[in-house]
Design a protein around this motif. Structure first.
Motif, PDB file in Angstrom:
ATOM      1  N   GLY A 139       0.792  -1.226   0.000  1.00  0.00           N
ATOM      2  CA  GLY A 139       0.000   0.000   0.000  1.00  0.00           C
ATOM      3  C   GLY A 139       0.821   1.272   0.000  1.00  0.00           C
ATOM      4  O   GLY A 139       0.262   2.372  -0.048  1.00  0.00           O
ATOM      5  N   VAL A 140       2.146   1.146   0.083  1.00  0.00           N
ATOM      6  CA  VAL A 140       3.016   2.326   0.081  1.00  0.00           C
ATOM      7  C   VAL A 140       3.570   2.515  -1.333  1.00  0.00           C
ATOM      8  O   VAL A 140       4.098   1.584  -1.933  1.00  0.00           O
ATOM      9  N   ARG A 141       3.455   3.730  -1.851  1.00  0.00           N
ATOM     10  CA  ARG A 141       3.937   3.998  -3.206  1.00  0.00           C
ATOM     11  C   ARG A 141       5.440   4.231  -3.182  1.00  0.00           C
ATOM     12  O   ARG A 141       5.921   5.112  -2.476  1.00  0.00           O
ATOM     13  N   LYS A 208      10.674   2.369  10.525  1.00  0.00           N
ATOM     14  CA  LYS A 208       9.342   2.896  10.237  1.00  0.00           C
ATOM     15  C   LYS A 208       9.298   3.401   8.798  1.00  0.00           C
ATOM     16  O   LYS A 208      10.108   4.226   8.393  1.00  0.00           O
ATOM     17  N   VAL A 209       8.358   2.873   8.047  1.00  0.00           N
ATOM     18  CA  VAL A 209       8.189   3.275   6.663  1.00  0.00           C
ATOM     19  C   VAL A 209       7.506   4.634   6.629  1.00  0.00           C
ATOM     20  O   VAL A 209       6.484   4.855   7.301  1.00  0.00           O
ATOM     21  N   VAL A 210       8.073   5.554   5.868  1.00  0.00           N
ATOM     22  CA  VAL A 210       7.494   6.898   5.749  1.00  0.00           C
ATOM     23  C   VAL A 210       6.477   6.870   4.625  1.00  0.00           C
ATOM     24  O   VAL A 210       6.817   6.629   3.457  1.00  0.00           O
ATOM     25  N   LYS A 211       5.223   7.108   4.973  1.00  0.00           N
ATOM     26  CA  LYS A 211       4.164   7.073   3.967  1.00  0.00           C
ATOM     27  C   LYS A 211       3.909   8.478   3.450  1.00  0.00           C
ATOM     28  O   LYS A 211       3.718   9.409   4.220  1.00  0.00           O
ATOM     29  N   SER A 212       3.932   8.603   2.124  1.00  0.00           N
ATOM     30  CA  SER A 212       3.737   9.924   1.514  1.00  0.00           C
ATOM     31  C   SER A 212       2.250  10.260   1.448  1.00  0.00           C
ATOM     32  O   SER A 212       1.403   9.414   1.582  1.00  0.00           O
TER      33      SER A 212
END
Length: 212
Positions: A139-141, A208-212
């Motif tokens: 779900g993360v681009r 931690k994944v940084v979500k735009s």
């Protein structure tokens, strides 16, 4: 809770799209309850529209109904939303020694697309949670580093996912032709992460994944 466990157990036994034969004793053994309790659970679930049940002689057949399947899908989505929320727990491991070479090749693209000049090497992480790197990135681009040809050699596209480890920034990079299994994450960063974060093989870290 027992109803949910029983519904999942029936799904594992193939009670999706067709009726499967079950025995109350076997189901009870797996759930840790008596056959009588299983019978009551099945009757309650049938009354709620989660399963369809039929009895032929001494044989019981059960199929999960469309309502039951919809319930399982909603449960799966809810659990995924809680667990796979862009957090990766991993263990630092040594790479195979090729990270520095590839970071140098993609250095200009990393600086252009990610906004930092990368340290010439990668931090390799064996993923402990979730099951694979891709579960956490679902779900993360990604930022796409486009492929190129250099000295007659083709370098493919690379997907980059911005991450933070403590107060350090970086990105998980996944080549289009990766040689790593989905349990291994490679991280590029503007600093030497092992030194900055005092890491060594076996160190546990949270990413931690940084979500735009």
């Amino acid at each position: 809770m027992k109803r949910i466990k029983l519904l999942i157990l029936l799904a594992r036994r193939g009670a999706i799209g067709e009726k499967v034969k079950v025995t109350l004793r076997d189901l009870g053994d797996e759930l840790g309850v008596s056959p009588q309790s299983v019978l009551r659970l099945l009757e309650d679930m049938e009354g709620e529209g989660f399963i369809e049940k039929s009895v032929e002689g001494k044989k019981t057949y059960v199929e999960i109904s469309p309502n039951g399947l919809a319930f399982l899908e909603e449960l799966c989505d809810a659990i995924s939303g809680v667990l796979y929320n862009g957090v990766i727990i991993g263990e630092v491991i040594s790479g195979i020694g090729e990270g520095a070479y590839y970071v140098r090749q993609y250095s200009q693209l990393i600086e252009e697309y990610l906004g930092f000049k990368p340290y010439p090497g990668t931090l390799n992480i064996r993923v402990i949670f979730p099951r694979t790197v891709f579960d956490a990135l679902c779900g993360v681009r990604p930022v796409i580093l486009p492929g190129f040809v250099k000295d007659g050699r083709t370098f493919g596209d690379v997907k980059a996912y911005r991450v933070r480890i403590g107060d350090a920034e970086g990105a998980i990079v996944i080549p289009s032709r990766t040689v790593h299994p989905p349990k291994i994450a490679e991280i590029v960063a503007p600093i030497y992460l092992r030194e900055k974060l005092n890491l060594q093989d076996g160190s546990k870290i949270t990413i931690k994944v940084v979500k735009s």
